[in-house]
Design a protein around this motif. Structure first.
Motif, PDB file in Angstrom:
ATOM      1  N   VAL A 280      16.969  -0.390  -2.962  1.00 56.60           N
ATOM      2  CA  VAL A 280      15.954  -0.189  -2.112  1.00 56.60           C
ATOM      3  C   VAL A 280      15.715   0.998  -1.481  1.00 56.60           C
ATOM      4  O   VAL A 280      17.150   1.463  -1.357  1.00 56.60           O
ATOM      5  CB  VAL A 280      16.113  -1.440  -1.324  1.00 56.60           C
ATOM      6  CG1 VAL A 280      15.359  -1.377  -0.084  1.00 56.60           C
ATOM      7  CG2 VAL A 280      16.582  -2.017  -1.815  1.00 56.60           C
ATOM      8  N   VAL A 281      15.075   1.792  -1.612  1.00 62.58           N
ATOM      9  CA  VAL A 281      14.629   3.141  -1.491  1.00 62.58           C
ATOM     10  C   VAL A 281      13.535   3.246   0.835  1.00 62.58           C
ATOM     11  O   VAL A 281      12.494   3.054  -0.267  1.00 62.58           O
ATOM     12  CB  VAL A 281      14.020   4.129  -2.282  1.00 62.58           C
ATOM     13  CG1 VAL A 281      13.701   5.615  -1.871  1.00 62.58           C
ATOM     14  CG2 VAL A 281      14.985   4.020  -3.724  1.00 62.58           C
ATOM     15  N   ASP A 282      14.288   3.748   1.243  1.00 65.55           N
ATOM     16  CA  ASP A 282      13.066   4.344   2.293  1.00 65.55           C
ATOM     17  C   ASP A 282      13.162   5.415   2.468  1.00 65.55           C
ATOM     18  O   ASP A 282      11.912   5.920   2.963  1.00 65.55           O
ATOM     19  CB  ASP A 282      14.333   3.864   3.228  1.00 65.55           C
ATOM     20  CG  ASP A 282      14.161   2.159   3.442  1.00 65.55           C
ATOM     21  OD1 ASP A 282      13.257   1.497   3.121  1.00 65.55           O
ATOM     22  OD2 ASP A 282      15.259   2.078   4.266  1.00 65.55           O
ATOM     23  N   ASP A 283      12.787   6.396   1.255  1.00 58.59           N
ATOM     24  CA  ASP A 283      12.071   7.309   0.901  1.00 58.59           C
ATOM     25  C   ASP A 283      10.565   7.412   1.561  1.00 58.59           C
ATOM     26  O   ASP A 283      10.324   6.571   0.758  1.00 58.59           O
ATOM     27  CB  ASP A 283      12.701   9.005  -0.041  1.00 58.59           C
ATOM     28  CG  ASP A 283      14.240   9.071   0.110  1.00 58.59           C
ATOM     29  OD1 ASP A 283      14.815   8.187   0.499  1.00 58.59           O
ATOM     30  OD2 ASP A 283      14.394   9.736  -0.981  1.00 58.59           O
ATOM     31  N   LEU A 284       9.389   7.957   2.252  1.00 60.22           N
ATOM     32  CA  LEU A 284       8.803   8.424   1.982  1.00 60.22           C
ATOM     33  C   LEU A 284       8.057   9.528   0.554  1.00 60.22           C
ATOM     34  O   LEU A 284       8.097  10.628   0.710  1.00 60.22           O
ATOM     35  CB  LEU A 284       7.979   9.872   3.068  1.00 60.22           C
ATOM     36  CG  LEU A 284       8.689   8.853   4.452  1.00 60.22           C
ATOM     37  CD1 LEU A 284       8.455  10.261   5.677  1.00 60.22           C
ATOM     38  CD2 LEU A 284       7.376   7.925   5.121  1.00 60.22           C
ATOM     39  N   VAL A 285       7.789   8.732   0.196  1.00 58.64           N
ATOM     40  CA  VAL A 285       6.835   9.054  -1.151  1.00 58.64           C
ATOM     41  C   VAL A 285       5.075   8.856  -1.083  1.00 58.64           C
ATOM     42  O   VAL A 285       5.054   7.686  -0.817  1.00 58.64           O
ATOM     43  CB  VAL A 285       7.355   8.683  -2.714  1.00 58.64           C
ATOM     44  CG1 VAL A 285       9.029   8.607  -2.788  1.00 58.64           C
ATOM     45  CG2 VAL A 285       7.431   6.739  -1.863  1.00 58.64           C
ATOM     46  N   SER A 286       4.403   9.390  -2.008  1.00 62.07           N
ATOM     47  CA  SER A 286       2.940   9.521  -2.179  1.00 62.07           C
ATOM     48  C   SER A 286       2.553   9.129  -3.341  1.00 62.07           C
ATOM     49  O   SER A 286       3.333   9.351  -4.717  1.00 62.07           O
ATOM     50  CB  SER A 286       2.182  10.483  -1.204  1.00 62.07           C
ATOM     51  OG  SER A 286       2.052  10.979  -1.676  1.00 62.07           O
ATOM     52  N   GLY A 287       0.794   8.653  -3.626  1.00 62.89           N
ATOM     53  CA  GLY A 287       0.314   8.666  -4.848  1.00 62.89           C
ATOM     54  C   GLY A 287       0.658  10.168  -6.069  1.00 62.89           C
ATOM     55  O   GLY A 287       1.010   9.635  -7.048  1.00 62.89           O
TER      56      GLY A 287
END
Length: 471
Positions: A280-287
């Motif tokens: 389970v990853v909480d890093d900020l990632v986008s499209g």
């Protein structure tokens, strides 16, 4: 059912050993198939994300046997700009694809994601005949002189990239299919088990509307299992990576079309070959980061046009400090807002504060698109909404909005004018306008006085003809 991803590395090692013993020391593992399942208009409303009242066993298992991303953001809260960013791997504002269905000609040298996959030996497939609703939507605002997907025949053993749309979660104007699905279910989502966010009044009508949306989430889960079973039947599953996302936020107030969390934060689950299990990853990632990741998983180097970074299969990966998202014209409503989302704080700058949230958009006023909208307007006029609920119906937006997502996840308290938060606001303001300048934002222009203003849309063939017709 499908095989646990944790068993696949063992199967792959056995296959490698078999081939090497058979006299092929130069054997290399085949490129993985990549299936991108894109549910329309959906928030993080799966059971695996903690949503009460909904059952999503297939997606829960994908998440437990793969990676669940808790902070995946689409770069626009509207479908066609979001897909444009994903298919080009660059901000829709950088490619001039920021206005909904603007259909602009792309700059020379730009290529779609599928171009790079095609060059790497992939065939690019679209849609599935297994699903009741059409599943082959593209909706890209930037035209290029190349095919987006392929019409040819797949060669034996050829890896494939397959994009499949789950349309059920999309609300169609004057279409009763949501109500029909609920009526057909033996066990529809219970209205007393759903959780209503505080920006909506907790009324029977709102509860029914929310539960009916979650019925469609459950159908999306069933459709996903259908697609997985087909991969298994064809013997393709063990060499496939499944990526499951939403194209933008849910069809609800402050969701689709708006830069609140419910408009841009979507589910992202990645499962399959060589994908580690149970993360389970909480890093900020986008499209645009997902685009880079798809290429990395396919073994394709990052092209110069792309502005994201791969968060898998990338030894140089570094966490993002922020993700950048933008709202521009949606059908006939011309608006312009930008946001930076950080680990804790989120900053929104509204360049057209005179355009209210409830702007009278024809699409949203059609039957079955926002069925509780008339009720909320009536309650607002009667003074029956709380300040947080009535905020949506203000005649103007505030220019600046600042939210502490850690302490205010529903974004109810704008801290932009709070003296204690001026330093963080100033920092995010600088970062936002630096991003606007550095990414060549086509939606804005710098005036002679040094002020950023919305740039008029040069070519807008569908703004009026598409009024009320968002699909």
């Amino acid at each position: 059912m499908f095989r646990s991803s944790s068993t696949f590395p063992l199967l792959l090692r056995i296959a490698l050993l078999f081939v090497v013993v058979g006299g092929s020391p130069g054997f290399a593992a085949p490129k993985p198939n990549i299936v991108l399942i894109m549910a329309e208009d959906i928030g993080n409303d799966l059971a695996t994300y903690g949503t009460p009242g909904v059952e999503t066993p297939t997606l829960d298992r994908l998440a437990s046997e793969g990676i669940q991303y808790n902070r995946f953001y689409t770069n626009s809260p509207i479908c066609s700009p979001s897909r444009t960013a994903l298919m080009l791997g660059m901000y829709q504002t950088s490619s001039n694809g920021h206005n909904h269905r603007s259909n602009v000609q792309g700059d020379p040298g730009l290529h779609y994601l599928t171009h790079y996959l095609r060059d790497a030996g992939y065939i690019n497939l679209l849609g599935s005949k297994l699903l009741a609703l059409k599943s082959g939507k593209t909706d890209i605002n930037v035209k290029l002189d190349e095919p987006l997907f392929d019409k040819g025949q797949r060669q034996p053993g050829q890896p494939f990239f397959h994009q499949i749309q789950l349309q059920g979660t999309h609300r169609q104007a004057e279409d009763p299919r949501w109500q029909e699905l609920r009526a057909s279910k033996a066990h529809p989502v219970k209205v007393d088990e759903v959780e209503i966010p505080p920006y909506l009044p907790d009324t029977p009508e709102v509860r029914l509307d929310w539960a009916t949306y979650l019925d469609q989430i459950e159908q999306a889960d069933t459709d996903t299992q259908t697609l997985i079973d087909d991969l298994a039947r064809r013997g393709e599953l063990e060499n496939t990576i499944i990526i499951w996302i939403g194209d933008n936020g849910r069809c609800q107030f402050r969701g689709k079309g708006y830069l609140y969390e419910d408009g841009i934060k979507c589910p992202l689950i990645i499962w399959g070959r060589d994908i580690p299990a149970g993360q389970v990853v909480d890093d900020l990632v986008s499209g645009i980061d997902l685009t880079a990741t798809i290429l990395a998983l396919a073994g394709v180097p990052l092209p110069p046009q792309m502005q994201g970074q791969a968060f898998l299969a990338n030894p140089s990966y570094e966490k993002n400090d922020y993700v950048f998202c933008a709202r521009d014209r949606w059908d006939e409503i011309v608006d312009c807002s930008r946001t930076l989302v950080g680990e804790r704080y989120k900053y929104i700058y509204n360049f057209m504060p005179e355009v209210p949230y409830d702007a009278g958009q024809q699409y949203l006023d059609k039957d079955n698109v926002r069925p509780i909208l008339p009720l909320l307007r009536q309650m607002n006029t009667a003074g029956q909404l709380t300040p947080a609920q009535a905020y949506f119906f203000r005649p103007r937006k505030e220019v600046e909005q600042l939210y502490d997502l850690q302490n205010d996840p529903y974004e109810l308290h704008n801290l932009a004018a709070d003296p204690a938060h001026q330093a963080i606001k100033a920092k995010l303001n600088r970062e936002l306008f630096h991003t606007i300048r550095a990414t060549n934002d086509h939606g804005l222009e710098l005036t002679a006085s040094g002020e950023w203003k919305p740039k008029p849309e040069a070519h807008n063939p569908r703004a009026n003809s598409n009024a009320g017709g968002e699909e």
